[in-house]
Design a protein around this motif. Structure first.
Motif, PDB file in Angstrom:
ATOM      1  N   ARG A   1      47.868 -12.401 -44.788  1.00  0.00           N
ATOM      2  CA  ARG A   1      47.121 -11.185 -44.446  1.00  0.00           C
ATOM      3  C   ARG A   1      45.671 -11.529 -44.107  1.00  0.00           C
ATOM      4  NH1 ARG A   1      49.718  -9.163 -49.354  1.00  0.00           N
ATOM      5  NH2 ARG A   1      51.518  -7.857 -48.821  1.00  0.00           N
ATOM      6  N   ASP A   2      45.074 -12.406 -44.890  1.00  0.00           N
ATOM      7  CA  ASP A   2      43.686 -12.814 -44.620  1.00  0.00           C
ATOM      8  C   ASP A   2      43.569 -13.444 -43.245  1.00  0.00           C
ATOM      9  OD1 ASP A   2      42.995 -11.899 -47.095  1.00  0.00           O
ATOM     10  OD2 ASP A   2      42.812 -13.882 -48.024  1.00  0.00           O
TER      11      ASP A   2
ATOM     12  N   ILE B   1      52.795  -7.551 -41.057  1.00  0.00           N
ATOM     13  CA  ILE B   1      53.493  -8.145 -42.203  1.00  0.00           C
ATOM     14  C   ILE B   1      54.159  -7.072 -43.056  1.00  0.00           C
ATOM     15  CG2 ILE B   1      53.196  -9.401 -44.372  1.00  0.00           C
ATOM     16  CD1 ILE B   1      51.079 -11.100 -43.049  1.00  0.00           C
ATOM     17  N   ASP B   2      53.368  -6.135 -43.578  1.00  0.00           N
ATOM     18  CA  ASP B   2      53.880  -5.213 -44.581  1.00  0.00           C
ATOM     19  C   ASP B   2      54.863  -4.194 -44.018  1.00  0.00           C
ATOM     20  OD1 ASP B   2      52.100  -5.693 -47.228  1.00  0.00           O
ATOM     21  OD2 ASP B   2      50.900  -6.048 -45.441  1.00  0.00           O
TER      22      ASP B   2
ATOM     23  N   SER C   1      49.363 -12.783 -49.204  1.00  0.00           N
ATOM     24  CA  SER C   1      47.927 -12.497 -49.246  1.00  0.00           C
ATOM     25  C   SER C   1      47.159 -13.429 -48.320  1.00  0.00           C
ATOM     26  CB  SER C   1      47.420 -12.632 -50.685  1.00  0.00           C
ATOM     27  OG  SER C   1      46.024 -12.477 -50.740  1.00  0.00           O
TER      28      SER C   1
ATOM     29  N   ALA D   1      47.079  -7.073 -40.289  1.00  0.00           N
ATOM     30  CA  ALA D   1      48.037  -7.622 -41.252  1.00  0.00           C
ATOM     31  C   ALA D   1      49.055  -6.590 -41.722  1.00  0.00           C
ATOM     32  CB  ALA D   1      47.291  -8.211 -42.442  1.00  0.00           C
ATOM     33  N   PHE D   2      48.605  -5.380 -42.030  1.00  0.00           N
ATOM     34  CA  PHE D   2      49.526  -4.374 -42.560  1.00  0.00           C
ATOM     35  C   PHE D   2      50.628  -4.058 -41.559  1.00  0.00           C
ATOM     36  CE2 PHE D   2      50.758   0.066 -43.542  1.00  0.00           C
ATOM     37  CZ  PHE D   2      51.182  -0.113 -44.846  1.00  0.00           C
TER      38      PHE D   2
END
Length: 639
Positions: free
Chosen positions: A554-555, A565-566, A551, A561-562
């Motif tokens: 991502r910030d 990272i994800d 989290s 971020a998606f």
């Protein structure tokens, strides 16, 4: 005339060693990777190389590392792979390469707690203090310690992994020490005989040193104090590097730490009330930490955690002063004192690091309600790796599945880094089929789990069992087992039934058995042949949106971020799961993904491109026909 370049020497050596293998195969990807690794080492450039299942990547990095003549540390993701290198790959290479004039000295180095401590064994044998410690243990533990002592008298390494039986945690803790407790070989009367020190001395003179990535992370976090100087570092299963470094170069404070500290201090300091103040920290911190379970915390820390840690610092200081004030000429007592001081100092360092964490750190509370722990991880592991690894060593990062964002996430310098994909020797178009169940509801639908069960029943019957079903949560697995078990004609094993090694063996030994498991088995399961023809994955394995560390990252990244990272994490884990299916040239089967987002989401091609190039279908009828064909082809009547 032989080309004298590093790559040519490595390829020549590779040809010689692979020819000596029982089932030698032509592997172009292995040769390509060998050439890339040799060139990277020669030029001092980092290499990130994806080498699909079946490439033979272990030999592809070991051979050029050895022929380069440069000291190499191989950091593996698991102790199992570490042991495979030690018992199989390196002894084989040492024998084969000696005929080509390459003498190979190699060593395995593990954390101190993996080795029996001869000083602790000696202390336990003392009739006075040792008997007091033994009296606190059960009769079974005492027998185990006696058996460990007998084994240690015969062992050359003192490595617990070489024992033919498994002692209890209590017995092993009584005769081993961790790095937070050991004062070091130069301050211990058993330092010369010490198994851990002997392993370090062997490493100091070896060409190849095998460690696990966790120990390498501790080495990085210590500023380079654990491992000997080396020129090259290979990170095998490099897709876990960022997470492992986050764990090891940060701070971890668990309530249990203070139980261990108090036990260590109590062996030297005869003041139950004072020592008890350290043990009392465990329930205090458990209570405070549990209030913030799974929370990402602010810096400075919340006031209740700050107050508890400052209290811990005060209590540790008082006990440390009491330990320091006691003088003794008894050698065993001196060692108890040194270990107590080391434990207190390390705990003070952890408390201080947590209290002074800045904006470049992410504090959070993880674990379960009865065992919460405070973690303080770096927001970005790139700076610490840049300062301690990338500038000092040539790094080879390899895995069967390399996340697209890996190099950036770990801070590899772009101007000194080359990336490559050497593919896989398997013909995935002919050997495997990827099925996306587009007719399924979205995973958040209340109907999703019941329809997962329906799909599993149809697919398992078509496959005749022989299924590895993987779920992104324990609850999803339990629901599927309950819904499917009575509806199919073959047995189901679950991850709750047995420890992982025994579970995989039981699955591999029975062709018709199905295994239902969670994300812990998305990787590391190797079951070639007829036993595994179908891998089913219930959902795309995205990381938890409320993961505190992710989290914060991502910030930091904002809108990207998606995708940074994800999606790479989900792609890598899904590819690892797909990799359970095809393990040899003769394997055939289906990967079924029951999440329709694989066929509809805007990011779908980023995920599909990370998977092996299997032929694809959206029709269950195609899958059932393919599976029944496999079952028929492999039946005794067909053969």
């Amino acid at each position: 005339m032989t080309d004298p370049t590093a790559a040519s020497a490595a390829l020549e050596a590779l040809a010689a060693v692979t020819a000596a293998l029982p089932a030698a195969e032509d592997r172009p990807g292995q040769r390509e990777m060998t050439e890339l690794v040799a060139a990277s080492i020669e030029r001092g450039r980092h290499l990130v190389v994806q080498a699909g299942t079946g490439t033979g990547k272990t030999l592809a990095y070991l051979v050029p590392a050895i022929t380069s003549g440069k000291r190499t540390v191989v950091a593996t993701a698991t102790k199992a792979l570490q042991d495979q290198l030690a018992t199989k790959d390196l002894p084989f290479l040492a024998e084969e390469l000696s005929e080509l004039g390459h003498d190979l000295d190699w060593a395995v180095l593990k954390g101190r707690s993996n080795y029996v401590c001869l000083q602790r064994l000696r202390e336990m044998s003392q009739p006075s203090t040792g008997q007091l410690e033994l009296d606190e243990l059960s009769a079974t533990n005492k027998l185990e310690i006696k058996k460990i002592a007998e084994w240690a008298g015969e062992s050359e390494t003192g490595d617990q992994a070489e024992m033919e039986w498994s002692p209890s945690d209590q017995a092993w803790r009584a005769v081993s020490v961790g790095s937070d407790e050991c004062p070091g070989g130069d301050r211990c009367p058993m330092g010369q005989e010490c198994f851990a020190e002997s392993a370090r001395r062997r490493a100091q003179t070896s060409d190849v040193i095998v460690v696990n990535t966790y120990l390498y992370g501790l080495h990085v976090g210590s500023g380079g104090a654990i491992l000997p100087e080396h020129d090259v570092v290979v990170f095998d299963e490099a897709h876990v590097l960022e997470d492992t470094m986050s764990d090891t170069v940060g701070v971890d404070i668990s309530p249990g730490r203070f139980v261990t500290v108090s036990a260590t201090v109590r062996r030297f300091l005869d003041d139950p009330q004072l020592v008890g103040t350290i043990a009392d920290l465990a329930p205090l911190l458990r209570d405070v930490f549990s209030r913030h379970l799974n929370e990402r915390l602010s810096t400075p820390l919340p006031s209740d955690i700050t107050d508890a840690l400052e209290d811990a610092r005060l209590r540790l200081t008082r006990v440390g002063e009491a330990v320091e004030s006691i003088q003794t000429d008894v050698e065993d007592a001196k060692q108890r004192k040194l270990r107590a001081q080391k434990m207190i100092a390390r705990s003070m360092e952890a408390v201080e690091a947590a209290l002074t964490a800045g904006d470049d750190k992410v504090p959070f509370v993880s674990g379960a309600p009865q065992s919460p722990r405070l973690e303080v991880a770096p927001l970005d592991v790139g700076p610490v790796l840049g300062a301690n690894v990338w500038g000092d060593h040539t790094a080879i990062l390899t895995s069967a599945t390399v996340p697209s964002s890996l190099a950036a996430r770990v801070g590899l310098p772009a101007e000194r880094t080359h990336s490559a994909d050497v593919g896989s020797p398997f013909d995935y178009e002919q050997q495997a089929m990827l099925y996306c169940a587009m007719h399924m509801p979205q995973p958040r639908s209340p109907k999703f789990r019941d329809q997962v069960a329906d799909e599993l029943i149809a697919l398992i019957e078509a496959a005749g069992g022989r299924t590895l079903a993987l779920f992104t949560s324990w609850a999803a697995m339990d629901h599927a087992v309950e819904a499917v078990r009575d509806e199919i004609s073959v047995p189901i094993l679950t991850q709750r039934d047995l420890p992982k090694p025994a579970l995989v063996k039981a699955f591999a030994d029975s062709e018709e058995t199905c295994l239902f498991a969670t994300t812990g088995m998305f990787q590391g399961v190797d079951v070639p042949g007829r036993t595994l023809s179908l891998v089913v994955i219930d959902k795309l394995p995205f990381p938890r949106p409320d993961d505190p560390l992710l989290s914060a990252r991502r910030d930091q990244l904002g809108a990207s971020a998606f995708s940074e990272i994800d999606v790479p994490r989900a792609s890598t884990l899904l590819a690892q799961a797909c990799g359970r299916l095809i393990r040899t040239m003769d394997d055939r089967g289906v990967v079924a993904v029951l999440d329709p987002r694989l066929g509809t989401a805007r990011y779908r091609w980023d995920i599909v491109k990370a998977l092996p190039p299997m032929k694809r279908t959206r029709e269950r009828a195609d899958v059932e026909a393919f599976l029944r064909e496999l079952t028929a082809d492999e039946s005794p009547e067909a053969s």
